[in-house]
Design an enzyme around this catalytic site. Structure first.
Site: not given
Ligand code: GDP
Length: 420
Positions: A13, A41
């Site tokens: 992340d 994503h």
């Protein structure tokens, strides 16, 4: 031009998707080489927040996309992403390797059952079956994309495997299921109609094009989630480090350019040690301003200060050529910004992640505290326009790791990026 591999330096992340989307403009091909649809994503495209779990993040730049052997996916998740491409009229130039393993319905059930079995020691899996898909891959009991092209073999494999999986679910975990060979096979054959034409030999394609095309390899997970070198067992089930790109794609060991993606603070999802975690108002502020919510599970990400020892460790494992520093804008509200520069473990001092995950759990961070710049960074397009105190923060990280920061991300949008 050397192939480039983009690697998250923390627990994922870090903003790899945004970076890959922005940098894809400079490449011909973007390849996903590891992880499953547990990865997520988030990319801003035409003002819309788009979440990708399987397709490489080069889709919005209309690049050649590859899904290589080291990745696994749930066919239904990829079908949804293909629908998304159709809806957005995104041209799809996709090749999926024959050897990619598919997530089966029983993998998801086993994932949930095993996490429940572990109780308080649960890994924090998002429960979409990825670890169990890798387990079958390694046990040579996987369903691979090549099977989609051979319906008789596909059916024979499901007929052989399903009773065993159901027996484990029922007799070990006490879970009764109504999984049926016919339903599983029929669903796979529907998927095969759509996915079949994209299935081929990614290993061959990359080997043939390694000197001809500009290749960008997108790591799906962070270094600290590496199945062996990360904070085991709170990791994923595959390798995430740069050198794993070779077996994950099946390509010759050519020199690579490695870009490490570093978030300006630290987050992680699920269980596991996190010495710089801030379970306080600072952590809440990072979470709120950084919108730290996991793209796949919707879980709140745990937040804390930047942990340089893990970045040093990530550099040791990946040997970064350059760094991309993301989400610096999120720190603009803080008047003091602590950075962890080492750990105290009893009488010992560690400069890097200690390697022993049990010691790591008992490490106490040593902080250097920076003055905050207290100014929003949105809209800034050059190094010289950055506040001096932000420049100091960036330079400190760069000097400490000994790797130049070449990309500075100051917002989720593609153009919120300074190249240094
Ligand atoms: P990935 O898995 O590494 O691609 O990261 P995720 O997409 O799961 O999470 C990163 C989040 O941060 C996404 O919501 C991005 O849109 C967002 N993001 C990326 N770069 C920046 C940045 O520089 N600033 C801010 N504020 N958000 C960013």
């Amino acid at each position: 031009m050397k192939p480039t591999v983009m690697i998250g330096a923390q627990w994922g992340d870090e903003g790899k998707g945004k970076l890959v989307d922005a940098l894809a403009a400079d490449y011909d091909v973007v390849a996903r080489f590891n992880g499953g649809n547990n990865a997520g994503h988030t990319i801003m495209y035409q003002g819309e927040q788009c979440k990708l779990h399987v397709l490489p993040s080069g889709i919005f730049q209309k690049k050649i996309l590859l899904i290589a052997q080291g990745a696994v996916f749930d066919p239904n998740v990829l079908l949804t992403e293909l629908e998304f491409c159709k809806k957005h009229r995104l041209k799809l130039d996709l090749l999926i390797d024959y050897r990619v393993n598919l997530v089966m319905p029983y993998h998801k059930l086993m994932d949930g059952a095993h996490e429940a079995w572990k109780g308080k020691k649960a890994t924090g899996s998002v429960g979409v079956g990825i670890g169990y898909c890798y387990e079958d891959r390694n046990n040579r009991s996987g369903i691979r994309c090549e099977d989609l092209l051979h319906p008789i073999i596909l059916k024979e494999k499901i007929v052989m495997l399903l009773p065993l999986k159901m027996a484990i679910l029922e007799k070990v975990y006490g879970i009764k299921t109504n999984l049926k060979v016919k339903t599983i096979v029929d669903d796979l054959l529907v998927a095969a109609k759509i996915l079949g034409p994209y299935v081929g030999d990614v290993s061959l394609y990359v080997s043939d094009n390694v000197d001809k095309k500009k290749l960008l390899f997108e790591g799906a997970m962070g270094t600290m989630l590496d199945g062996q070198f990360g904070t085991y067992p709170y990791t994923v089930a595959n390798n995430t480090i740069a050198s794993s790109v070779f077996p994950s794609i099946g390509m010759p060991q050519v020199p690579l350019k490695v870009i490490g993606v570093v978030k300006a603070y630290t987050t992680r999802v699920g269980g596991g040690p996190f010495p710089t975690e801030q379970i306080n108002a600072d952590g809440d502020t990072l979470q709120t301003i950084g919108h730290e919510v996991a793209a796949t599970s919707g879980r709140i990400r745990r937040c804390g200060w930047l942990d340089l020892p893990i970045i040093r460790f990530a550099h040791r494992l990946n040997r970064f050529d350059s760094l991309a520093l993301t989400k610096l804008d999120v720190l603009s509200d803080f008047s003091k910004i602590p950075v962890c520069v080492g750990y105290r473990y009893g009488k010992k001092l560690f400069r890097q992640y200690p390697g022993n995950s049990h010691q790591y759990a008992d490490c106490n961070p040593i902080y250097k505290v920076f003055e905050g710049w207290n100014k929003p960074l949105g809209g800034i397009k050059s190094w010289t326009a950055l506040p001096k105190l932000a420049q100091e923060y960036i330079r400190f990280i760069e000097n400490d790791i000994g790797v130049p920061i070449r990309f500075l991300s100051l917002g989720p949008q593609r153009d919120a990026l300074i190249r240094l």
